[in-house]
Design a protein around this motif. Structure first.
Motif, PDB file in Angstrom:
ATOM      1  N   VAL A   1      -8.827   9.013  45.858  1.00 34.87           N
ATOM      2  CA  VAL A   1      -8.428   7.711  45.755  1.00 34.87           C
ATOM      3  C   VAL A   1      -8.646   7.154  44.418  1.00 34.87           C
ATOM      4  O   VAL A   1      -9.947   7.404  44.424  1.00 34.87           O
ATOM      5  N   GLY A   2      -8.266   5.932  44.562  1.00 37.48           N
ATOM      6  CA  GLY A   2      -8.829   5.201  43.704  1.00 37.48           C
ATOM      7  C   GLY A   2      -8.709   4.184  43.079  1.00 37.48           C
ATOM      8  O   GLY A   2      -7.494   2.928  43.835  1.00 37.48           O
ATOM      9  N   THR A   3      -8.277   3.326  41.513  1.00 39.23           N
ATOM     10  CA  THR A   3      -7.709   1.587  41.532  1.00 39.23           C
ATOM     11  C   THR A   3      -6.310   2.170  41.672  1.00 39.23           C
ATOM     12  O   THR A   3      -5.935   2.857  41.000  1.00 39.23           O
ATOM     13  N   ARG A   4      -6.305   0.829  41.859  1.00 45.66           N
ATOM     14  CA  ARG A   4      -4.799   0.485  41.006  1.00 45.66           C
ATOM     15  C   ARG A   4      -4.132   0.297  39.906  1.00 45.66           C
ATOM     16  O   ARG A   4      -3.564   1.172  38.998  1.00 45.66           O
TER      17      ARG A   4
ATOM     18  N   LYS B   1      -7.034   7.853  34.581  1.00 48.66           N
ATOM     19  CA  LYS B   1      -4.996   9.183  35.227  1.00 48.66           C
ATOM     20  C   LYS B   1      -5.808  10.374  34.532  1.00 48.66           C
ATOM     21  O   LYS B   1      -5.724  11.199  35.123  1.00 48.66           O
ATOM     22  N   ASP B   2      -6.036  10.494  33.541  1.00 47.55           N
ATOM     23  CA  ASP B   2      -6.264  12.135  32.742  1.00 47.55           C
ATOM     24  C   ASP B   2      -7.346  12.584  33.167  1.00 47.55           C
ATOM     25  O   ASP B   2      -7.090  13.999  33.706  1.00 47.55           O
ATOM     26  N   VAL B   3      -8.669  12.317  34.176  1.00 47.74           N
ATOM     27  CA  VAL B   3      -9.263  12.750  35.446  1.00 47.74           C
ATOM     28  C   VAL B   3      -8.571  13.177  36.528  1.00 47.74           C
ATOM     29  O   VAL B   3      -8.995  14.412  36.776  1.00 47.74           O
TER      30      VAL B   3
ATOM     31  N   TYR C   1      -0.313   2.547  44.165  1.00 47.11           N
ATOM     32  CA  TYR C   1      -0.133   2.727  42.696  1.00 47.11           C
ATOM     33  C   TYR C   1      -1.313   2.621  42.604  1.00 47.11           C
ATOM     34  O   TYR C   1      -2.636   3.028  42.620  1.00 47.11           O
ATOM     35  N   GLY C   2      -1.273   3.646  41.126  1.00 54.03           N
ATOM     36  CA  GLY C   2      -2.736   3.948  40.184  1.00 54.03           C
ATOM     37  C   GLY C   2      -3.248   5.751  40.753  1.00 54.03           C
ATOM     38  O   GLY C   2      -2.222   7.121  40.003  1.00 54.03           O
TER      39      GLY C   2
ATOM     40  N   VAL D   1     -13.312   9.430  44.652  1.00 57.89           N
ATOM     41  CA  VAL D   1     -13.156   7.811  44.169  1.00 57.89           C
ATOM     42  C   VAL D   1     -13.123   8.491  42.600  1.00 57.89           C
ATOM     43  O   VAL D   1     -14.059   7.569  42.352  1.00 57.89           O
ATOM     44  N   ILE D   2     -12.063   7.411  41.972  1.00 60.21           N
ATOM     45  CA  ILE D   2     -11.942   7.441  40.854  1.00 60.21           C
ATOM     46  C   ILE D   2     -11.723   6.170  39.852  1.00 60.21           C
ATOM     47  O   ILE D   2     -10.548   5.194  40.904  1.00 60.21           O
ATOM     48  N   GLU D   3     -12.460   5.582  39.114  1.00 62.17           N
ATOM     49  CA  GLU D   3     -12.358   4.073  39.093  1.00 62.17           C
ATOM     50  C   GLU D   3     -12.386   2.953  40.118  1.00 62.17           C
ATOM     51  O   GLU D   3     -11.353   2.366  40.232  1.00 62.17           O
ATOM     52  N   SER D   4     -13.415   2.843  41.148  1.00 59.70           N
ATOM     53  CA  SER D   4     -12.719   1.736  41.842  1.00 59.70           C
ATOM     54  C   SER D   4     -14.163   0.744  42.382  1.00 59.70           C
ATOM     55  O   SER D   4     -15.374   1.568  41.429  1.00 59.70           O
TER      56      SER D   4
END
Length: 232
Positions: free
Chosen positions: A119-122, A129-131, A152-153, A229-232
């Protein structure tokens, strides 16, 4: 579907009850149908069950709405998973506030050997996104089911890459199965049905209201061995 499914749906519709008190009622009365057949006097002796909840239990509108929902489930090939069923997510059943009933439309069993949520940021960056894409591709070799929220995201990225690489993926929704938010993910959701699916605790006609998403998130976390968790 079992004949008592109307009562299983019905108990989730009783106002002011919640999942913890609902499970307590079922345990005390010896079954979900027994809750509706119990006397008011007996119900009043159960902790945290007052006159307001008792009146709500005895209100036949709850079961009428449950009958409508059962018709909807049958018509749309949606499976209802009761918290005591063997097909109910076993990891989630260890959470005291797990839903009494889940609604699932899909092809993949929910009790896979390994379950990972991504899960992560919109407003995800290209790097994020690459990760996400790299992680999902690597999971292909480990018999993993990937959960996310179909938002989204990062969520969309995780589901899309899983679909493209044959990784089972399930979207946990903050609304009912008769709608999809965001609508742009409809084609993606349809593809997920082939190797994954959609899961929710909300009955039909439930909109994607803000307060639903923390409830959704507890399901995502409760079903998982690990949460990324990616970018949140």
């Amino acid at each position: 579907m079992p004949n008592d499914l109307i009562y299983k749906i019905g108990i989730t519709l009783i106002p002011n009850i919640g999942v913890v008190n609902g499970k307590q009622l079922i345990a005390h009365c010896g079954g979900v149908e027994a809750v509706f057949n119990e006397t008011e006097k007996a119900l009043s002796k159960i902790p945290n069950i007052g006159s307001v909840i008792i009146n709500n239990i005895k209100n036949q509108k709850v079961l009428l709405r449950a009958e409508q929902e059962l018709e909807y489930l049958l018509k749309n090939n949606i499976k209802a998973l009761f918290y005591k069923d063997k097909d109910y997510p076993s990891r989630l059943s260890n959470c005291h506030d797990s839903p009494i009933l889940l609604y699932y439309k899909g092809s993949t069993p929910l009790n896979k050997r390994r379950v990972v949520s991504i899960v992560g940021t919109r407003p995800a960056s290209s790097y994020g996104k690459d990760v996400c894409e790299e992680i999902c591709k690597h999971l292909q070799n480990y018999d993993v089911m990937v959960l996310s929220g179909l938002a989204y995201g990062i969520d969309t990225c995780a589901h899309r890459v899983c679909v493209e690489n044959g990784v089972p993926t399930v979207g946990v929704l903050g609304h009912s199965l008769d709608t999809l938010y965001p609508a742009q993910n409809r084609k993606l959701a349809d593809k997920m049905m082939e190797n994954g699916g959609l899961l929710t605790e909300f009955i039909s006609k439930t909109k994607p209201d803000r307060e639903n998403f923390p409830k959704r998130n507890r399901i995502v976390a409760g079903m998982s061995d690990a949460v990324v968790v990616i970018e949140s």
